[in-house]
Motif scaffolding. Structure first.
Motif: not given
Ligand code: ATP
Ligand code: MG
Length: 434
Positions: A211, A220, A357-358, A213, A408
């Motif tokens: 990602r 993250h 969030e997990l 991000e 996480r």
């Molecule tokens: P957040 O809102 O915390 O950035 P997200 O809603 O974007 O997370 P999802 O696309 O729902 O993330 O991904 C499912 C799961 O994958 C998340 O709940 C989290 O546990 C994990 N996850 C997502 N993005 C990341 C990241 N950049 N780094 C580590 N773990 C991640």
């Protein structure tokens, strides 16, 4: 190594060869000690200078810390030794000397910055605490895999190089694929959904996601490991049951098989396996409760995402894992199904740890027309996803699923301050090597 004995297995009366690192050298004058450390633990080697060959004593006591050595000798009981036994050596060999100046102190006596530790991860992982995290992570993955197998899931591996992202957008890393633009996949979402319409029906995957991000936070990563689940013929509540099951299985596996590592990390007495069923709050209840805490600067309204601040306030109030269900459709992705009697409400859910969030998951939209309409509503071009949507024309069962971030899960389980502690070689805005 043939004939090697681990430090922890050396018994008085044995003649052994141990192999490991020179952890510490203590020279008391007439007597000197070399502590050898291997993956199982440590053992003391005793040098009585007057009674031993000078070369032997010199090799064993002049060796620089963290050099790789083998020691052959007899094991004797010694109550004053750290592990109640010591080796009286017949021979010592230095297999790989270490430079006397080390970039960090693997004995952990001198603290190092996280960035120094990550730059020298090999040395960092000679420390018991750092090593324990990764032994626990491995056990989490084993526990989760076994649980999935026990509930009839097949493990799959899907491509990480893709033509389009799962949800499109800015969070994709572009790459060049034989002259064409391609991307690193941000989630196995679409592929795992395609598998519920295959003969496999019920699948899981543990693999990397990427990602782009831009934010830099303690939770993250730009490359993470995701545990994905997807199953035909289940609804979102049954998917939550499996989610809860995997989490509990992970904690139980760690409690059962990682006693030493938990002790190293300070959890000897109070490692809690979540026993009670996790509360399932609707989004509406969640925002009401969070507003009622009075902890927020501004009240949350319908349609707002739960901010980090809100997650924290609610987490403190609930004090354990909980689900948030029935999210507004507009803040959940197009592939999540809406309630037929209330299209503003979706069957998406999140599993929350009090800290963050997990998991995100939900019941999916399996009806072709509704799915394509959802793409358009979110401003995505359904034609780009034809490989995916077209399979919904040939018998796609109702299905649901979810995804965890492994890091996480480990981070919250062990109360680590930073997600980077749970990755060997983290990828973030600054870090691309090692
Ligand atoms: P957040 O809102 O915390 O950035 P997200 O809603 O974007 O997370 P999802 O696309 O729902 O993330 O991904 C499912 C799961 O994958 C998340 O709940 C989290 O546990 C994990 N996850 C997502 N993005 C990341 C990241 N950049 N780094 C580590 N773990 C991640
Ligand atoms: Mg999410």
């Amino acid at each position: 190594m043939e004939g090697r004995t681990y430090a922890a297995d050396a018994e008085p009366g044995d003649t052994v060869t141990v192999a490991g690192w020179a952890h510490e050298i203590r020279d008391l004058g007439g007597i000197a000690f070399l502590i050898v450390r291997d993956t199982s633990g440590r053992i003391q080697v005793k040098f009585e200078k007057d009674e031993m060959d000078d070369d032997l004593v010199e090799t064993g006591t002049d060796v620089s810390r963290e050099s790789v050595v083998t020691v052959t000798g007899s094991v004797e009981e010694e109550p004053r030794a750290p592990t109640d036994v010591e080796i009286v050596p017949e021979s010592v060999e230095v297999l790989a000397p270490a430079e006397p100046e080390l970039p960090l102190d693997p004995s952990g006596k001198v603290d190092a910055e996280l960035s120094t530790r990550l730059d020298n991860r090999t040395l960092d992982l000679r420390r018991e605490e750092a090593k324990a995290i990764f032994e626990i992570r491995a056990e989490v993955l084993r526990g989760v895999r076994e649980y999935f197998r026990s509930v009839g899931c097949t493990e799959i591996n899907t491509p990480k190089i893709v033509a389009t992202g799962t949800e499109g957008g800015t969070e994709l890393f572009p790459i060049t694929y034989f002259g064409r633009e391609a991307f690193m996949n941000q989630s196995p979402q679409l592929f795992k959904q395609l598998m519920v319409g295959s003969g496999l029906e019920r699948v899981f995957e543990i693999g990397p996601i990427f990602r782009a991000e831009e934010h830099n936070t303690p939770r993250h990563l730009n490359e993470a490991t995701m545990i994905d689940f997807e199953s035909a013929f289940v609804d979102h509540h049954e998917a939550m049951d499996v989610c809860e099951g995997t989490l509990r299985a992970a904690y139980e596996a760690v409690e059962e098989n990682c006693g030493e590592q938990l002790e190293t990390l300070g959890f000897a007495e109070e490692f809690d396996v979540p026993e009670e069923a996790f509360p399932r709050l609707t989004y509406e209840e969640a925002i009401e409760r969070v507003n009622a805490t009075g902890e927020l600067d501004e009240f949350l309204g319908w349609g707002d995402d739960l901010s980090t601040e809100a997650e924290k306030a609610l987490g403190e109030e609930i004090g354990g894992h909980y689900f948030v269900t029935d999210w507004p459709s507009e803040i959940k992705p197009f592939y999540i199904q809406d309630y037929d009697d209330d299209p503003d409400l979706s069957k998406g859910f999140d599993l929350m740890h009090p800290r963050m969030e997990l998991v995100s998951g939900g019941q999916r939209e399996h009806r072709y027309e509704e799915l394509v309409a959802g793409f358009e509503q979110q401003g995505l071009d359904p034609d780009q996803f034809e490989y995916y949507t077209k399979m919904f024309k040939y018998g796609m069962p109702p299905h649901a699923g979810w995804a965890y971030g492994v890091e996480r899960l480990v981070m919250t389980m062990l109360d680590l301050p930073n997600i980077r502690e749970a990755v060997l070689f983290p990828r973030d805005r600054q870090r691309l090597s090692p």
